[in-house]
Design an enzyme around this catalytic site. Structure first.
Site, PDB file in Angstrom:
ATOM      1  N   GLY A   6       9.752  37.651  60.319  1.00 55.31           N
ATOM      2  CA  GLY A   6       9.418  38.232  61.616  1.00 55.31           C
ATOM      3  C   GLY A   6      10.017  37.510  62.808  1.00 55.31           C
ATOM      4  N   SER A   7      11.129  36.786  62.614  1.00 57.78           N
ATOM      5  CA  SER A   7      11.683  36.076  63.770  1.00 57.78           C
ATOM      6  C   SER A   7      12.262  37.052  64.797  1.00 57.78           C
ATOM      7  CB  SER A   7      12.735  35.050  63.335  1.00 57.78           C
ATOM      8  OG  SER A   7      13.881  35.678  62.827  1.00 57.78           O
ATOM      9  N   ASN A   8      12.815  38.162  64.351  1.00 66.15           N
ATOM     10  CA  ASN A   8      13.289  39.163  65.316  1.00 66.15           C
ATOM     11  C   ASN A   8      12.133  39.825  66.050  1.00 66.15           C
ATOM     12  OD1 ASN A   8      16.376  39.719  65.335  1.00 66.15           O
ATOM     13  ND2 ASN A   8      15.869  39.303  63.196  1.00 66.15           N
ATOM     14  N   MET A  26      12.896  45.889  54.347  1.00 66.39           N
ATOM     15  CA  MET A  26      13.769  45.851  53.174  1.00 66.39           C
ATOM     16  C   MET A  26      13.755  47.146  52.365  1.00 66.39           C
ATOM     17  SD  MET A  26      15.215  43.055  53.611  1.00 66.39           S
ATOM     18  CE  MET A  26      16.086  42.748  52.085  1.00 66.39           C
ATOM     19  N   ARG A  27      13.460  48.254  53.019  1.00 69.48           N
ATOM     20  CA  ARG A  27      13.508  49.539  52.307  1.00 69.48           C
ATOM     21  C   ARG A  27      14.332  50.533  53.090  1.00 69.48           C
ATOM     22  NH1 ARG A  27       8.837  50.070  48.495  1.00 69.48           N
ATOM     23  NH2 ARG A  27       7.747  48.098  48.668  1.00 69.48           N
ATOM     24  N   LEU A  28      15.022  51.409  52.352  1.00 67.44           N
ATOM     25  CA  LEU A  28      15.776  52.474  53.012  1.00 67.44           C
ATOM     26  C   LEU A  28      14.801  53.504  53.556  1.00 67.44           C
ATOM     27  CD1 LEU A  28      18.681  53.100  50.484  1.00 67.44           C
ATOM     28  CD2 LEU A  28      18.864  52.135  52.788  1.00 67.44           C
ATOM     29  N   ASN A  75      18.016  49.543  63.624  1.00 71.55           N
ATOM     30  CA  ASN A  75      17.983  48.432  62.660  1.00 71.55           C
ATOM     31  C   ASN A  75      18.893  47.328  63.179  1.00 71.55           C
ATOM     32  OD1 ASN A  75      17.430  47.055  60.186  1.00 71.55           O
ATOM     33  ND2 ASN A  75      19.432  47.705  59.425  1.00 71.55           N
ATOM     34  N   HIS A 129      21.355  44.273  61.632  1.00 66.09           N
ATOM     35  CA  HIS A 129      21.973  43.854  60.364  1.00 66.09           C
ATOM     36  C   HIS A 129      22.795  42.595  60.610  1.00 66.09           C
ATOM     37  CE1 HIS A 129      23.576  44.284  56.349  1.00 66.09           C
ATOM     38  NE2 HIS A 129      24.762  43.994  56.851  1.00 66.09           N
TER      39      HIS A 129
HETATM   40  C1  GRF Z   1      17.560  39.463  59.759  1.00 60.94           C
HETATM   41  O1  GRF Z   1      18.614  38.609  59.429  1.00 60.94           O
HETATM   42  C2  GRF Z   1      18.051  40.873  59.932  1.00 60.94           C
HETATM   43  O2  GRF Z   1      19.377  40.957  60.354  1.00 60.94           O
HETATM   44  C3  GRF Z   1      17.938  41.439  58.546  1.00 60.94           C
HETATM   45  O3  GRF Z   1      16.785  40.841  58.010  1.00 60.94           O
HETATM   46  C4  GRF Z   1      16.550  39.598  58.638  1.00 60.94           C
HETATM   47  C5  GRF Z   1      15.142  39.616  59.148  1.00 60.94           C
HETATM   48  O4  GRF Z   1      14.739  38.357  59.585  1.00 60.94           O
HETATM   49  N1  GRF Z   1      17.885  42.888  58.589  1.00 60.94           N
HETATM   50  P1  GRF Z   1      13.370  38.158  60.364  1.00 60.94           P
HETATM   51  O5  GRF Z   1      12.249  38.629  59.459  1.00 60.94           O
HETATM   52  O6  GRF Z   1      13.444  38.924  61.646  1.00 60.94           O
HETATM   53  O7  GRF Z   1      13.315  36.679  60.593  1.00 60.94           O
END
Ligand code: GRF
Length: 202
Positions: free
Chosen positions: A17-19, A97-99, A114, A116
């Site tokens: 969840g860092s994003n 992590m799912r489509l 999303n 990436h």
């Molecule tokens: C990130 O590197 C993002 O690009 C990818 O999954 C990771 C998620 O990291 N889709 P976090 O859970 O936000 O730390």
């Protein structure tokens, strides 16, 4: 000056969840005129749920169903109903992590984003940072894109580059990419917040 209500975001993730944290911090510090209406995860133990709780954002667990890399259509329909009920403007995938497939894509056309960890279209799929190291490219980065039915194939909104340095490991490159992600995702959302609200919001 326009005076739109804050952008209503639903954030979905499976990991640390860092994003999500970067987005919620941007909201808290008023850099992003948005409101996180829910954080959802398909993993009951995911760090993203603890991040949400720290920021006082409601959380929901998504029933993972029988497949590992997608959701059952019934689950997607339920999710679409819930997200519509929350008057979600954008569904923000942050390490989910799912489509995502048709019922949800239809419910939120060009409203699912999303992030990436590569410069798409290079290195779609899992562990893009490892793919970049193995390919020996001099630079990598991250991409925010609209989600379509493919894997990391949707229209690109914005990219940020980072160098690949001598001696980088997949882990050190991923860490550098994540620093860029934490700036790029809130910035893209800030730009979307400055635009008229997406059609279809109910
Ligand atoms: C990130 O590197 C993002 O690009 C990818 O999954 C990771 C998620 O990291 N889709 P976090 O859970 O936000 O730390």
């Amino acid at each position: 000056m326009r005076n739109d209500p804050p952008l209503r975001l639903a954030i979905l993730g499976s990991g640390s969840g860092s994003n999500c944290k970067a987005i919620l911090e941007a909201i808290d510090t008023k850099k992003l005129p948005a409101r996180a209406v829910v954080v959802m995860s398909d993993r009951p133990d995911a760090g993203i749920l603890r991040v949400a709780a720290k920021f006082g954002v409601p959380t929901t667990i998504i029933d993972g169903g029988s497949k590992r890399s997608s959701l059952d259509p019934a689950t997607e329909r339920k999710l679409a109903r819930e997200l519509r009920g929350l008057e979600t403007d954008y569904v923000v995938l942050a390490g989910f992590m799912r489509l995502v497939r048709q019922p949800l894509l239809d419910a939120f056309p060009r409203r699912i984003l999303n992030i990436h960890p590569s410069l798409l279209p290079d290195f779609p799929g899992l562990e893009a940072w490892r793919q970049a190291i193995e390919a020996g490219v001099p630079k990598s980065g991250c991409t925010v894109h609209f989600v379509d039915a493919g894997m990391d194939t949707g229209e690109v909104i914005a990219r940020a580059e980072v160098p690949v340095l001598d001696g980088d490991t997949p882990e050190s490159l991923h860490a550098r990419i994540q620093v860029a992600e934490h700036k790029l995702y809130p910035e893209v959302l800030r730009q979307l917040a400055a635009q008229p609200r997406p059609a279809g919001r109910t």
